[in-house]
Write an enzyme that holds these catalytic residues in place. Structure first.
Site, PDB file in Angstrom:
ATOM      1  N   GLY A 130       0.875  -1.171   0.100  1.00 44.64           N
ATOM      2  CA  GLY A 130      -0.127  -0.214  -0.001  1.00 44.64           C
ATOM      3  C   GLY A 130       0.877   1.233  -0.049  1.00 44.64           C
ATOM      4  O   GLY A 130       2.133   1.235  -0.622  1.00 44.64           O
ATOM      5  N   GLU A 131       0.281   2.341   0.439  1.00 50.08           N
ATOM      6  CA  GLU A 131       0.921   3.515   0.530  1.00 50.08           C
ATOM      7  C   GLU A 131       0.953   4.224  -0.573  1.00 50.08           C
ATOM      8  O   GLU A 131       1.472   5.511  -0.858  1.00 50.08           O
ATOM      9  CB  GLU A 131       2.316   3.681   1.155  1.00 50.08           C
ATOM     10  CG  GLU A 131       2.676   2.956   2.441  1.00 50.08           C
ATOM     11  CD  GLU A 131       3.940   3.017   3.007  1.00 50.08           C
ATOM     12  OE1 GLU A 131       4.863   3.403   2.377  1.00 50.08           O
ATOM     13  OE2 GLU A 131       4.163   2.348   4.112  1.00 50.08           O
ATOM     14  N   GLY A 132       0.913   3.579  -1.921  1.00 53.24           N
ATOM     15  CA  GLY A 132       1.095   3.949  -3.029  1.00 53.24           C
ATOM     16  C   GLY A 132       2.326   3.649  -3.716  1.00 53.24           C
ATOM     17  O   GLY A 132       2.821   3.951  -4.749  1.00 53.24           O
TER      18      GLY A 132
END
Lengths: 338, 338
Positions: free
Chosen positions: B306-308
């Protein structure tokens, strides 16, 4: 590869602020980078360079490609003026383009991006005789290795991406891949620039004939290269060997680079540890070669252009893997109980 | 999408100095970029930004994750100090990191990278009642849309990558994906940060219970979001909608972003045309959502952070696709008969 640095990278990944293993294959890439440079964290590659090795092919006389051999020189000129796909993608990832002429049939201008080390003006038709002599193959290998070495030692490159240009060169790549993997021509021969069914059938027969004619011995990599190779395949195997010798990661492009990596491995088995498969080319021989090399490609976008385009798009994955190891906070830095 | 600009891009690809189709999916990406901005060649994205939307989750009370909700705020602090994976990978691709707090339970410091638009301090337990009210869901959607709009309109971003942070948020993502695709919880629920078999079984039951409790109607996207969503999922659907409204490409990260894209599509079906799936997360729900969205991911590296992070690594592929269309020479420029 430095096993201690690799183990340190795997340990370090467990302490960084992310769930263990959550960066997937990026973590493996990082561990291998540590093994390649012998330290953890590995340095972040700041100066990627793509080495595009170019040559022509006598086998074109058999009609294996609709493109004339003059296109090789014209495309090299296009690389030098910055108008090719390799230039656009090198700009995308902040990479330098360096072109090596080891065997282009036509004349090329002097240019700062071009290293001229023409061994001969194209190969002989590999389906009728040896593509080149052993000495010529060796000179092309060394030309690739020398250019890689100069770029790395001058500080001009800390990561090497491989690229190729040569009308007809997927025929030579298929023959090399069949030689080194034992797989039949029908599994290694593909449509290259996009040939039709009849031309594909002809091209496959040409590769079969070449394999029968030479009965190449994969334990004699230089002889196999001389019999079936292109000069750019030879040069690219030199780039791979130099990268491994210098402890610099080498990101492979598609089928021509993959075939050169098989040659390099036959010459120096440990070289494979320094290689990343940038992408899986749509050419069937690429998958055969990558499987034999034990390399899992980073990208799989159906590309089949060569020039180093697929390798360049994978460079940020490799760079990111290094950056994760050197720049991320640990749980204890961040005050989080992991 | 502008069909004329897309057709022009496909035509242009045939004139560029490469065999037709040889850049594979990079050519499709380029055509879609032309359709998104309404011109060919499309502008090269120069200022990618990753918008990391953060929130907490009441469902954590059910034991779906071993990580406490305090980690959400601690990781946001890590983003702000530049020590997280998203920061390392943003630096790799030259991207800006922007964090949006729509629902973090803890207090966060003022910081130039952080936009505070806290709708509430975490959601309610979605397996016991609605995660939030419809009004709260709408406010979170708008917060995401506003931040995206400000970044784009100020010139701070011309490409949006989505990112998420929220302990427990893969549970909400699974519930949303099941709601919008009709697929059962066992196909959409995954190990998130890496939970064990027993926790996965519990998490799957929690998702099933939530789906039974709410019997969500996918034709009521805001109601579904309120029942099952996280605040960051809502905000991310706003980012997607704003990107589409502003004609800016949006590169999706993993399963949380994919679930938000399903919400956005239910609100505005045409938004999907503006989306690129940056990567295929290892979370099973990601593949279910991407299939439903009709998006083929650009990368598949087994990432699940996640987080980008996965979106960022795909940014050079998107940027390269634009650069190919705007910077490559045509055959006639290069004096080659194509």
């Amino acid at each position: 590869l430095d096993a201690e640095a690799m183990a340190a990278a795997r340990e370090r990944h467990l302490t960084l602020t992310k769930p263990p293993g959550s960066l997937g294959r990026v973590e493996e890439v990082g561990a291998r980078l540590a093994g390649i440079c012998g330290e953890c964290p590995p340095p972040v590659p700041e100066s990627p360079a793509v080495l595009v090795c170019a040559g022509d092919h006598g086998v074109l006389a058999r009609g294996v490609s609709p493109w004339p051999s003059e296109v090789t020189a014209a495309m090299v000129a296009n690389f030098l003026s910055g108008g090719a796909a390799v230039n656009a993608l090198a700009r995308t990832v902040g990479g330098r383009v360096s072109v090596l002429d080891v065997g282009v049939a036509g004349d090329l201008p002097d240019h700062p991006l071009l290293r001229s080390a023409k061994v001969r003006r194209g190969t002989n038709d590999l389906s009728r005789g040896a593509a080149m002599s052993r000495e010529e193959a060796a000179r092309a290998v060394l030309a690739g290795a020398h250019l890689a070495e100069e770029l790395v030692e001058s500080g001009g490159a800390d990561l090497l991406a491989t690229g190729d240009m040569g009308i007809g060169n997927t025929t030579a790549a298929a023959a090399l891949i069949s030689s080194f993997t034992g797989r039949p021509a029908r599994e290694t021969t593909g449509r290259g620039t996009g040939i039709d069914d009849a031309t594909l059938a002809l091209k496959t027969r040409v590769v079969e004939e070449a394999l029968e004619l030479h009965a190449p011995d994969p334990k004699d990599p230089l002889g196999t290269l001389a019999a079936l190779g292109g000069l750019e395949h030879a040069a690219l195997s030199g780039v791979v060997l130099a990268g491994a010798a210098l402890g610099v990661p080498v990101v492979l492009d598609g089928v021509v680079s993959n075939s050169a990596a098989l040659v390099a491995r036959a010459l120096a088995p440990d070289a494979v540890g320094y290689l990343f498969a940038g992408h899986r080319s749509a050419e069937p021989g690429a998958s055969v070669a990558l499987e034999a090399l034990g390399l899992d490609p980073l990208l799989d976008l159906g590309m089949r252009l060569g020039e180093g385009t697929g390798a360049l798009l994978a460079v940020p994955v490799v760079g990111g893997a290094a950056r994760v190891l050197s720049e991320m906070a640990t749980f204890s830095d961040a005050g989080i109980e992991g």
